[in-house]
Design a protein around this motif. Sequence first.
Motif, PDB file in Angstrom:
ATOM      1  N   THR A   1       0.857  -1.177   0.000  1.00  0.00           N
ATOM      2  CA  THR A   1       0.000   0.000   0.000  1.00  0.00           C
ATOM      3  C   THR A   1       0.895   1.230   0.000  1.00  0.00           C
ATOM      4  O   THR A   1       1.631   1.461   0.963  1.00  0.00           O
ATOM      5  CB  THR A   1      -0.918   0.031   1.230  1.00  0.00           C
ATOM      6  OG1 THR A   1      -1.717  -1.167   1.253  1.00  0.00           O
ATOM      7  CG2 THR A   1      -1.832   1.242   1.195  1.00  0.00           C
ATOM      8  N   ILE A   2       0.855   1.998  -1.073  1.00  0.00           N
ATOM      9  CA  ILE A   2       1.661   3.210  -1.153  1.00  0.00           C
ATOM     10  C   ILE A   2       1.014   4.277  -0.280  1.00  0.00           C
ATOM     11  O   ILE A   2      -0.152   4.625  -0.457  1.00  0.00           O
ATOM     12  CB  ILE A   2       1.789   3.699  -2.604  1.00  0.00           C
ATOM     13  CG1 ILE A   2       2.545   2.654  -3.436  1.00  0.00           C
ATOM     14  CG2 ILE A   2       2.510   5.042  -2.655  1.00  0.00           C
ATOM     15  CD1 ILE A   2       2.630   2.981  -4.914  1.00  0.00           C
ATOM     16  N   VAL A   3       1.766   4.795   0.673  1.00  0.00           N
ATOM     17  CA  VAL A   3       1.237   5.764   1.636  1.00  0.00           C
ATOM     18  C   VAL A   3       1.579   7.195   1.224  1.00  0.00           C
ATOM     19  O   VAL A   3       0.743   8.089   1.293  1.00  0.00           O
ATOM     20  CB  VAL A   3       1.782   5.471   3.052  1.00  0.00           C
ATOM     21  CG1 VAL A   3       1.245   6.481   4.065  1.00  0.00           C
ATOM     22  CG2 VAL A   3       1.418   4.050   3.478  1.00  0.00           C
ATOM     23  N   ILE A   4       2.816   7.426   0.802  1.00  0.00           N
ATOM     24  CA  ILE A   4       3.246   8.769   0.383  1.00  0.00           C
ATOM     25  C   ILE A   4       4.079   8.624  -0.879  1.00  0.00           C
ATOM     26  O   ILE A   4       4.997   7.807  -0.934  1.00  0.00           O
ATOM     27  CB  ILE A   4       4.093   9.476   1.460  1.00  0.00           C
ATOM     28  CG1 ILE A   4       3.460   9.371   2.850  1.00  0.00           C
ATOM     29  CG2 ILE A   4       4.300  10.944   1.100  1.00  0.00           C
ATOM     30  CD1 ILE A   4       4.321   9.954   3.967  1.00  0.00           C
ATOM     31  N   ARG A   5       3.769   9.434  -1.877  1.00  0.00           N
ATOM     32  CA  ARG A   5       4.578   9.421  -3.088  1.00  0.00           C
ATOM     33  C   ARG A   5       4.770  10.838  -3.615  1.00  0.00           C
ATOM     34  O   ARG A   5       4.136  11.789  -3.151  1.00  0.00           O
ATOM     35  CB  ARG A   5       3.985   8.497  -4.150  1.00  0.00           C
ATOM     36  CG  ARG A   5       2.572   8.779  -4.598  1.00  0.00           C
ATOM     37  CD  ARG A   5       2.096   7.682  -5.539  1.00  0.00           C
ATOM     38  NE  ARG A   5       0.715   7.827  -5.967  1.00  0.00           N
ATOM     39  CZ  ARG A   5       0.330   8.477  -7.064  1.00  0.00           C
ATOM     40  NH1 ARG A   5       1.242   9.069  -7.846  1.00  0.00           N
ATOM     41  NH2 ARG A   5      -0.940   8.539  -7.402  1.00  0.00           N
ATOM     42  N   LEU A   6       5.626  10.975  -4.603  1.00  0.00           N
ATOM     43  CA  LEU A   6       6.064  12.287  -5.054  1.00  0.00           C
ATOM     44  C   LEU A   6       4.924  13.142  -5.593  1.00  0.00           C
ATOM     45  O   LEU A   6       4.911  14.364  -5.372  1.00  0.00           O
ATOM     46  CB  LEU A   6       7.163  12.127  -6.119  1.00  0.00           C
ATOM     47  CG  LEU A   6       7.845  13.406  -6.594  1.00  0.00           C
ATOM     48  CD1 LEU A   6       8.520  14.136  -5.440  1.00  0.00           C
ATOM     49  CD2 LEU A   6       8.865  13.095  -7.689  1.00  0.00           C
ATOM     50  N   SER A   7       3.982  12.558  -6.293  1.00  0.00           N
ATOM     51  CA  SER A   7       2.869  13.340  -6.823  1.00  0.00           C
ATOM     52  C   SER A   7       2.154  14.112  -5.724  1.00  0.00           C
ATOM     53  O   SER A   7       1.713  15.255  -5.931  1.00  0.00           O
ATOM     54  CB  SER A   7       1.874  12.436  -7.551  1.00  0.00           C
ATOM     55  OG  SER A   7       2.398  11.962  -8.758  1.00  0.00           O
ATOM     56  N   GLU A   8       2.016  13.504  -4.557  1.00  0.00           N
ATOM     57  CA  GLU A   8       1.356  14.196  -3.454  1.00  0.00           C
ATOM     58  C   GLU A   8       2.119  15.453  -3.066  1.00  0.00           C
ATOM     59  O   GLU A   8       1.515  16.461  -2.681  1.00  0.00           O
ATOM     60  CB  GLU A   8       1.186  13.275  -2.241  1.00  0.00           C
ATOM     61  CG  GLU A   8       0.393  13.933  -1.127  1.00  0.00           C
ATOM     62  CD  GLU A   8       0.489  13.230   0.209  1.00  0.00           C
ATOM     63  OE1 GLU A   8       0.174  13.878   1.242  1.00  0.00           O
ATOM     64  OE2 GLU A   8       0.881  12.049   0.239  1.00  0.00           O
ATOM     65  N   MET A   9       3.435  15.413  -3.150  1.00  0.00           N
ATOM     66  CA  MET A   9       4.220  16.589  -2.788  1.00  0.00           C
ATOM     67  C   MET A   9       3.925  17.755  -3.734  1.00  0.00           C
ATOM     68  O   MET A   9       3.812  18.909  -3.304  1.00  0.00           O
ATOM     69  CB  MET A   9       5.700  16.255  -2.799  1.00  0.00           C
ATOM     70  CG  MET A   9       6.129  15.198  -1.771  1.00  0.00           C
ATOM     71  SD  MET A   9       5.801  15.668  -0.046  1.00  0.00           S
ATOM     72  CE  MET A   9       4.315  14.721   0.299  1.00  0.00           C
TER      73      MET A   9
ATOM     74  N   PHE B   1      -8.201   5.762  -4.862  1.00  0.00           N
ATOM     75  CA  PHE B   1      -7.992   4.439  -4.255  1.00  0.00           C
ATOM     76  C   PHE B   1      -6.695   4.349  -3.448  1.00  0.00           C
ATOM     77  O   PHE B   1      -6.210   3.254  -3.163  1.00  0.00           O
ATOM     78  CB  PHE B   1      -8.061   3.322  -5.305  1.00  0.00           C
ATOM     79  CG  PHE B   1      -9.480   2.920  -5.619  1.00  0.00           C
ATOM     80  CD1 PHE B   1     -10.130   1.947  -4.876  1.00  0.00           C
ATOM     81  CD2 PHE B   1     -10.186   3.559  -6.635  1.00  0.00           C
ATOM     82  CE1 PHE B   1     -11.441   1.603  -5.142  1.00  0.00           C
ATOM     83  CE2 PHE B   1     -11.503   3.227  -6.912  1.00  0.00           C
ATOM     84  CZ  PHE B   1     -12.136   2.251  -6.169  1.00  0.00           C
ATOM     85  N   GLU B   2      -6.160   5.491  -3.049  1.00  0.00           N
ATOM     86  CA  GLU B   2      -5.006   5.512  -2.150  1.00  0.00           C
ATOM     87  C   GLU B   2      -5.376   6.094  -0.788  1.00  0.00           C
ATOM     88  O   GLU B   2      -4.511   6.354   0.041  1.00  0.00           O
ATOM     89  CB  GLU B   2      -3.855   6.288  -2.788  1.00  0.00           C
ATOM     90  CG  GLU B   2      -3.340   5.616  -4.063  1.00  0.00           C
ATOM     91  CD  GLU B   2      -2.272   6.432  -4.769  1.00  0.00           C
ATOM     92  OE1 GLU B   2      -1.257   6.787  -4.109  1.00  0.00           O
ATOM     93  OE2 GLU B   2      -2.447   6.727  -5.969  1.00  0.00           O
ATOM     94  N   GLY B   3      -6.682   6.309  -0.568  1.00  0.00           N
ATOM     95  CA  GLY B   3      -7.149   6.671   0.764  1.00  0.00           C
ATOM     96  C   GLY B   3      -7.080   8.139   1.106  1.00  0.00           C
ATOM     97  O   GLY B   3      -6.935   8.487   2.282  1.00  0.00           O
ATOM     98  N   HIS B   4      -7.219   9.034   0.125  1.00  0.00           N
ATOM     99  CA  HIS B   4      -7.077  10.468   0.385  1.00  0.00           C
ATOM    100  C   HIS B   4      -8.377  11.263   0.313  1.00  0.00           C
ATOM    101  O   HIS B   4      -8.542  12.217   1.075  1.00  0.00           O
ATOM    102  CB  HIS B   4      -6.092  11.084  -0.616  1.00  0.00           C
ATOM    103  CG  HIS B   4      -4.675  10.705  -0.384  1.00  0.00           C
ATOM    104  ND1 HIS B   4      -3.803  11.475   0.353  1.00  0.00           N
ATOM    105  CD2 HIS B   4      -3.969   9.623  -0.791  1.00  0.00           C
ATOM    106  CE1 HIS B   4      -2.616  10.893   0.394  1.00  0.00           C
ATOM    107  NE2 HIS B   4      -2.687   9.764  -0.291  1.00  0.00           N
TER     108      HIS B   4
END
Length: 496
Positions: free
Chosen positions: A379-387, A440-443
Amino acid sequence: MKKYIVFALAAVVAFSSCKDFLVEEPIMSQSTELTLSDFNGLNKSVAGAYGPLVDVSWYGANFVLNSELRSGNAMNPVNSSFTSGRLTTAYKMTYDPSSTEGIWGSAYYVISAVNNVLNAIEGNEENLMSSFVTEDDLNNLKGEALALRAFAHFDVLRTYCRTDGKTAQELGVPVITTPQLPTDMPARNTVAESFNQIITDLLDAEKLMADDYVRGDVADEKATFTKNAVRALLSRVYLYNKEYQKAADYATKVIDCGDYKLWTAAEYPSVWGKDVASDGGEVIFEVYGKQANDYDAYWEGPSHMTNPLGYADCAATADIVNLFESGDVRGTTGVRGTDDGKVLFCTDKDEASGGQMWTMKYYGKGEGNVTSTPDVSNTIVIRLSEMYLNRAEAIANGAQISGVTALQDINTIRKNRGASTLGAVGVDLILKERRMELNFEGHYWFDLARTGGSINYEDAVLKRTVPADSKFWALPIPKSQTDVDANLVQNPGYND
């Protein structure tokens, strides 16, 4: 790298079976005091504290998928006989204290484990150091423990408390920073106090951890906290707390560090489900899923829940699928089993679900099309796109970063997805882009909660209205917790 497997917890301390950490005496024969008396024991306790993150109540499935079901990105399949019924409470919003999100217990278990470690280190640094253990080693370990404590408090806070900025003095979560006795009954701190402790822990972790520190001897280095992961989490927390300049500053630190790169349009559909995110791409922090971890949800994990050949409880809605323009790889659709790895939404090969769409972000680790047994996914929690998204939203709310605009950040993402560029953006369009990019990443549910949003949603099964003042933005605290803690006040609207 060696794989680590979480196999047991003694008292309130989590342990890992990473054999590099083993001491002569069998771990289950040791007392808590002996386990935490040397660096090896402390080190494996922190390693093991990551285990509960993949519990079914947390990133093992429900924390992410249930938020998608509440928000209108996901639904139970139209054919009610096509689902196991495990995620019905979230979809139909029938929450009450006896039927609510279960992350509370998992998160405070982690908090308890790392508090024991931090307590054992405090004032005992000289005794723990040796020719093999340096001050830097202890600082890195303390930094990881503090990051885990902040991470757990933050996820509990945004699940059970309002985070829209209007409730700073209302009840948050119990802030626990010291070992607790079974008879202790902690009360809830305010939302402001909760945020303050989370931020303090993350800032301390940032100061303590070496720039190049990465925990060794684990299956997936991206599944443990590094300084960059701490900074990325700080960007998210500051955004929630409406400290926009700091949110933008920390997002910029991560973007500019050079350790990550945005996936291209060609790469994006095929990056999901890898065993280890080692491609130098977007993943900053993820939760590693594998059956060998005793906490792994396995049958109830995300790959089985979002699979029409599995439990099939969490399908995509037309609302999310229809957001994407032609050419945007994030909205590509196909047929599962015939075009795997090239689509983000699919129907099942045999159309057993009547053409229902399913996310492919949890397709699994390449072990084939799941039938009798579930494949497992990280499960990816934090990735660059979010930044980039964090920074864009912060700038739209008044933050300033030299040479950067919110429009540039949003178009940087869109160019890497095959979508057309925009001519202007405001907060509403940025939130829409977040919904599309991070679906689908829970945001999305939590984005609505922190911005004072509302939901008006209808599909073939139900019609849902969640106004901005709904009690559901702060879900009920589990009855199992309020029953044993007389000081734990239930959220308004759930005492009937």
